[in-house]
Design a protein around this motif. Structure first.
Motif, PDB file in Angstrom:
ATOM      1  N   PRO A   1       0.814  -1.228   0.000  1.00 36.10           N
ATOM      2  CA  PRO A   1       0.000   0.000   0.000  1.00 36.10           C
ATOM      3  C   PRO A   1       0.839   1.265   0.000  1.00 36.10           C
ATOM      4  N   GLU A   2       2.182   1.170   0.051  1.00 37.25           N
ATOM      5  CA  GLU A   2       2.924   2.433   0.064  1.00 37.25           C
ATOM      6  C   GLU A   2       2.942   3.097  -1.303  1.00 37.25           C
TER       7      GLU A   2
ATOM      8  N   GLY B   1      -2.582   3.808  -1.859  1.00 35.71           N
ATOM      9  CA  GLY B   1      -3.471   3.368  -0.779  1.00 35.71           C
ATOM     10  C   GLY B   1      -4.867   3.163  -1.340  1.00 35.71           C
TER      11      GLY B   1
END
Length: 1223
Positions: free
Chosen positions: A589-590, A593
């Motif tokens: 998710p970096e 998101g």
């Protein structure tokens, strides 16, 4: 042997000449290969009744049937046709006691493999040589010709002889006495006979059987004619004996013989067959024989193309006692219907369904599935949705029991995605069945790709994409800019307005040229926006995708863990591309998101939108592919209570039934292309890239808040508010500008700090104007000040709509906020006004992709009526002037209070009247009474008269063209400095918007330029550029507090004698006229100036005593000296003709006006130089006392270098009355 049986009865056959163990080097053909079932030789299929494995035969493509384009192929009969010797044949392995109606017996896989090996290993006729083959053929031939046929002939002859000898007796006598002399046969009831047959059992030598035997032999050797007559004879005998079973058989064979006769001498007796079937079924109760008879008769009727009769025959034999037989007969009947001359397709399908139902009851699942699939081809796509649902449901059920799970899923999917007309309970059952089957399928391959789910529907083209943060709600007095949000409906007109505003400000920033790479900023993409380019999104700013779901069912759907599916390709713009494809948030998710909606309920037949967010944390290319979710249903009132809850149970607001995980793709079709010829002739669609944003580097983000912003104003009311600009990003922003189509509505103050008043404190009575306390002595005369319009942003060639926002240091740092005062003026028209502001700003660091950003705000202001101001200007007839030149003018101002006291306005006070002009200024008020306060209560009207003079020449020379002189005439004890903000701002703004309006230009098409110049000179005489500013205060009572509102109105005076208004005049629509058809004549447009303009060319003034005393009894003629002053207002030489003769000569008119005459010359011709004043001494002669109008001289003028003469109508302006008294 020959001695025993004779040479005709013996034959020696030599075979098996070859020993089987010899090396099989020569290939001998298998003599039986063409007569054996292929499947018994090459059975390539293995069929295991495992949990789900179905191996389909590649050769049996004819059995595949595609269901409405979903490319899910459904096997027509559940298994390949060549799986067994015959689909109805019983297994050898199965219990022989099983009846035909029993269910399918499936060989186990092992026994199947054994038979397969055995079958493939056997070679038939291995010991036969080719000579042996020939010998066998020869033997058969010899046997037939020398043995069989002669024997049959002999038997027929014998039987025939017996028959003829019997016929010699009287048949009637024979039959009558048969019962008494029945030595040849024993009439006894046979126990072996089938029940309920009242038939007899004949001994083999009975003559009836002999006839029947002869008929059979004739039938065997294809002697059908003789066979028919024999069967016919036997039938009569059997009927006479009431031997119904024999009679039925004879009838059946007689019918077949008649059918097979060559040349068909007699028609096929179908009634024979019907009687036979009825006999078998009703009397003999033998259904097997009846069945045989029906199938035979049906084939005969079919061969004669009598399909309708054949179908009726087949259907007649269906019954409740045997499902399998009924199923077979119904299927055959269905084929009859489809083979008719005009095929009865629906009957075919209906009977196929019936057959499938009976097969299903008989346990023949594969046949049932095959029948339903064939019927489906007919019902599909005809709009018979309930029938389709039933068929699909049955196909799904049967496929599931046969472990054909893909077919089952496909069938159940169809029930759900077609617009179902079923009841809610039925739809709920279908949905649960589908989810159950689906779960079984997905459990088999848990790691496979996510399947496409059919529900809910997604309207892809209605997908909207929004870039940016959600709008902040209003916070107390602070009101955030409206900007763009997903809650706003699309409006093509307003989006076009925003686009024009943005183009305007970009053009100003780029020195008047719109750069080639400019595209209008789009924050919200929908089906109306231009989606042909990849949209630009900014890193760390959310992307919201609004997906439009629709639930077509009457049962609610519960979507859980709903999120977007995306693919991202990071780009560092440093040359190296590393493609990372992430399907789900389970990745990292970096990069991006993803927001997950835990529960999303769509009620029955409801359309609902879901807003799903992505948060890009890296620059690159993003592709939004679709949505992924768990599809489930809500269980009714059942809730999982704590005691029996399972450990992995779903805990949420709704109790979840069964659910499956799947995805749906968002595929948006672009707009149809229609530009080139090729695109017009073919159907081509352009790209739609709203779901493929490019994530760019970070940009500044501005938020704007309006403080104390009013929602209602009086027309012309001035109100002060504050605007707060906040930079909420991590980048500094600069070049902040605001653009609006209504620049006259607001101002941030002048360019110079001196002109802008300080921010007042919050008390209500604080004025928004800059004021100075004045002496009461200087009331009557005007106070002069001047200002340049350049200071207020209205310079030469500037765009008044684009206003730079005066930020301190022109930069707003990250996280910083600044409050600026903003003055607002209520628009002059009453009603609701939508005013669009577009804020433009740039990043300090230039970005390659995004050059600028914008923020929109729409203010809605409701204005109510205040004052109506109308003004006229006319030349003063008194010619005295300090300079003796240029003339004075009178300005009449009418002010009417049109407020209907809705806003609680008690009264208006006119505080000050100011003028602003480059050449004129107000000097003093003419009609000022002792009551200085000019109050107007509701519906009152006030009239003011002012004297205007030209500006001093020395001042005028000093001033450039952009300097305006402001003159204030004060009615109170406070002077509002009209040349400062905000009064001057709004004056200049209204002036510039007035200048933008198209002026009525005279269209001049004459060749002679001199005429144009003449007209221009004449027009100039009547032109004046004087602008009046009325400043007022209104006293308002609101919540038992008294407020003072301030405001200003502008009147722009352009022409002498023409009334001007402060409010826009409504254009009266011309009345409807009939269309006139005529050919226009090519005449040059007349370049004559209007009468109004001509009347101002020469100014006339009569000087005479107001009253004159004359002793008429002494002298009957009274002579009065009168001076006529002629003043040339234009800057050209003018020829003047003064005509003293009275215009009207009729006696009535003379009596009315009172008659007098002018003495001396009746006509004078003069030439007046530029702006020259000339006086003529005239004498008027009176004979009576009375009041006379001396304004009868007619003055004609023409420019010296012109031919045309114009009459001035100056004398009509006001009567010149003289009173003649007698003494």
């Amino acid at each position: 042997m020959k001695q025993k049986y004779g040479t005709q009865g013996c034959y020696l056959l030599k075979i098996n000449s070859r020993t089987s163990n010899r090396a099989s080097d020569e290939q001998i053909p298998d003599p039986w290969s063409q007569y054996l079932q292929k499947s018994s030789i090459q059975n390539q299929e293995s069929y295991e009744d495992g949990p789900c494995t179905i191996t389909s035969n590649k050769n049996s493509d004819s059995n595949l049937l595609s269901l409405d384009g979903l490319d899910n192929e459904v096997k027509v009969d559940g298994l390949p046709n060549n799986f067994r010797a015959h689909p109805l044949q019983l297994d050898q392995s199965s219990d022989p006691s099983n009846s035909i109606d029993g269910p399918d017996h499936v060989k186990s896989a092992s026994s199947l493999h054994e038979t397969k090996k055995a079958n493939t290993g056997i070679i038939h006729g291995a010991c036969l040589t080719l000579t042996d083959h020939d010998r066998i053929r020869q033997f058969i031939q010899e046997f037939t010709f020398r043995g069989l046929l002669p024997h049959i002939e002999k038997t027929i002859r014998q039987l025939n002889d017996q028959l003829i000898s019997r016929k010699g007796l009287s048949r009637s006598l024979f039959s009558a006495t048969k019962k008494w002399f029945s030595g040849s046969k024993v009439p006894e009831k046979s126990i072996n006979e089938l029940k309920n047959t009242s038939g007899l059992l004949y001994p083999p030598e009975a003559p009836e059987l002999q006839i029947r035997k002869m008929a059979d032999l004739c039938f065997l050797v294809q002697h059908y004619d003789l066979a028919y007559s024999c069967y016919h004879t036997a039938k009569k005998d059997f009927l006479n004996d009431q031997a119904m079973l024999y009679a039925a058989g004879a009838l059946e064979m007689a019918a077949v013989s008649a059918f097979l006769q060559p040349g068909a001498p007699r028609p096929y007796p179908a009634h024979y067959m019907d009687t036979a079937i009825q006999t078998y079924r009703d009397i003999c109760r033998n259904m097997v024989l009846a069945e045989r008879c029906v199938l035979l008769s049906a084939e005969i009727l079919k061969s004669q193309s009598k399909y309708s009769e054949a179908a009726a025959l087949l259907i007649r034999l269906t019954s409740e006692d045997s499902d399998l037989r009924s199923a077979l007969l119904l299927e055959q009947a269905a084929h009859c219907f489809i083979n008719m001359k005009s095929p009865m397709v629906r009957k075919y399908a209906f009977h196929m369904i019936l057959a499938g139902h009976r097969f299903s009851k008989a346990g023949q699942k594969k046949h049932a599935l095959r029948c339903y699939c064939q019927a489906m081809q007919v019902y599909k796509g005809k709009g018979w949705s309930l029938a389709e649902d039933h068929i699909n449901f049955t196909i799904g059920r049967q496929s599931y029991t046969l472990r054909q799970l893909d077919n089952a899923v496909s069938a159940f999917r169809h029930i759900l995605i077609n617009e179902s007309k079923q009841s809610a309970a039925q739809q709920g059952a279908f949905l649960r069945e589908y989810l159950y089957v689906y779960k079984n399928v997905s459990q088999l391959s848990p790691d496979g790709p996510l399947p496409q789910l059919p529900l809910p529907y997604i309207n892809s083209s209605a997908t909207r994409v929004f870039f940016g943060h959600d709008r902040r709600p209003a916070d107390g007095e602070k009101q955030a800019a409206t900007h763009v949000s997903l809650d706003q409906e699309y409006d093509s007109e307003s989006s076009q307005q925003w686009r024009e505003l943005e183009e305007q400000v970009v053009a100003v920033v780029n020195k008047g040229i719109i750069p080639s790479g400019f595209y209008p900023t789009q924050y919200c993409l929908n089906s109306y926006s231009d989606n042909s380019r990849f949209p630009l999104a900014v890193v760390e700013e959310p992307i919201t995708v609004e997906v439009a779901f629709r639930n077509p069912l009457k049962v609610p759907l519960l979507l859980t863990d709903l999120s977007l599916l995306w693919k991202f390709q990071p780009k560092d713009f440093s040359g190296k591309d590393n493609e990372e494809v992430k399907e789900l948030i389970t990745g990292e998710p970096e990069m991006i998101g993803t927001e997950v909606i835990s529960e999303f309920l769509i009620n029955s037949e409801e359309s609902k939108v879901a807003r799903l967010k992505l948060f890009p944390h890296h620059i690159g290319e993003l592709h939004i592919l679709g949505v992924v979710y768990n599809l489930g249903t809500i269980q009714g009132s059942m809730t999982v209570d704590g005691i029996g809850a399972l450990p992995g149970c779903h805990t949420g607001k709704y109790s979840l039934g069964m659910s499956v995980r799947g995805r749906q793709d968002l595929e948006i079709q672009g707009p149809r292309l229609n530009n080139t010829k090729e695109e017009k002739t073919s159907i081509k669609y352009g790209p739609d890239r709203r779901l493929d944003p490019i994530i760019t580097e970070e940009m500044p983000l501005l938020e704007v808040f309006f403080i104390h912003f009013p929602t209602g104003l009086l027309c012309g009311e001035i109100r002060k508010a504050y605007v707060e600009f906040v930079n909420v990003s991590k980048c500094p922003l600069t070049a902040l500008k605001v653009v609006s189509k209504r620049p006259e509505f607001f101002t941030f103050g002048g360019n110079t700090a001196v002109l802008t008043p300080l921010s007042p404190s919050a008390s209500e009575n604080c004025s928004a104007y800059k004021t100075v306390v004045t002496d009461s002595t200087s009331v009557c005369t005007a106070l002069i000040s001047s200002a340049s319009s350049v200071d207020f942003g209205i310079g030469m060639g500037s765009q008044p709509e684009v206003i730079p926002v005066p930020l301190p240091d022109t930069v707003l740092l990250p996280g910083a906020s600044v409050q600026l005062p903003m003055w607002l003026r209520g628009p002059d028209e009453e009603g609701v006004h939508e005013i669009n502001f577009l804020f433009y700003y740039e990043s300090v660091k230039k970005q390659p992709k995004i050059r600028h950003r914008i923020l929109r705000h729409t203010a809605v202001i409701c204005t109510s009526r205040s004052l109506n101001v109308r003004a006229t200007v006319c030349r003063s007839n008194s010619l005295e002037d300090e300079e003796g030149r240029g003339g004075n003018m009178l300005v009449f101002v009418d002010v009417e209070n049109t407020n209907t006291s809705e806003a609680g306005v008690k009264e208006f006070h006119i505080v000050q009247v100011s003028s602003s002009s480059k050449h004129w200024q107000l000097q003093n008020s003419v009609n000022l009474a002792e009551n200085k306060e000019a109050k107007l209560a509701s519906r009152e009207k006030g009239k003011f008269c002012f004297k205007a003079v030209r500006c001093k020449e020395k001042e005028a020379a000093m001033q450039s063209s952009e300097w305006y002189t402001f003159a204030d005439i004060i009615f109170g004890n406070e002077q509002i400095i009209s040349s400062a903000s905000p009064c001057a701002d709004f004056f200049y703004r209204s002036l510039s918007s007035e200048l933008k309006k198209p002026q009525a230009q005279l269209s001049l098409h004459t060749e002679k330029h001199s005429i144009e110049d003449a007209v221009r000179l004449i027009q100039k005489c009547s032109e004046v550029d004087l602008n009046i500013i009325i400043l007022w205060k209104a006293y308002v009572v609101e919540d038992s507090k008294q407020l003072i509102l301030e405001g200003q109105h502008h009147v722009i005076l352009r022409t002498i004698g023409k009334e001007a208004f402060s409010y826009p005049q409504k254009q009266e629509l011309p009345e409807m006229e009939l269309l006139k058809f005529f050919r226009p004549e090519n005449t040059a447009v007349s370049s004559r100036p209007s009468v109004d303009q001509l009347s101002n060319l020469i100014k006339t003034s009569l000087h005479y005593p107001e009253s004159f005393n004359h002793p008429f009894h002494q002298k009957s003629l009274c002579l009065v000296p009168v001076t006529l002053l002629l003043s040339n207002c234009s800057k050209a030489d003018v020829d003047v003709i003064v005509d003293l003769r009275h215009k009207t000569t009729s006696p009535e008119a003379l009596e009315i006006h009172g008659s007098f005459t002018w003495l001396g010359q009746t006509q004078y011709k003069l030439q007046l130089k530029s702006q020259e004043i000339h006086s003529l001494q005239l004498k008027a002669c009176f004979v009576h006392t009375g009041v006379y109008n001396l304004g009868t001289p007619r003055v004609f003028a023409k420019l010296s270098d012109q031919v045309t003469v114009f009459e001035t109508s100056q004398q009509n302006s006001m009567p010149a009355l003289i009173i003649i008294n007698n003494i």
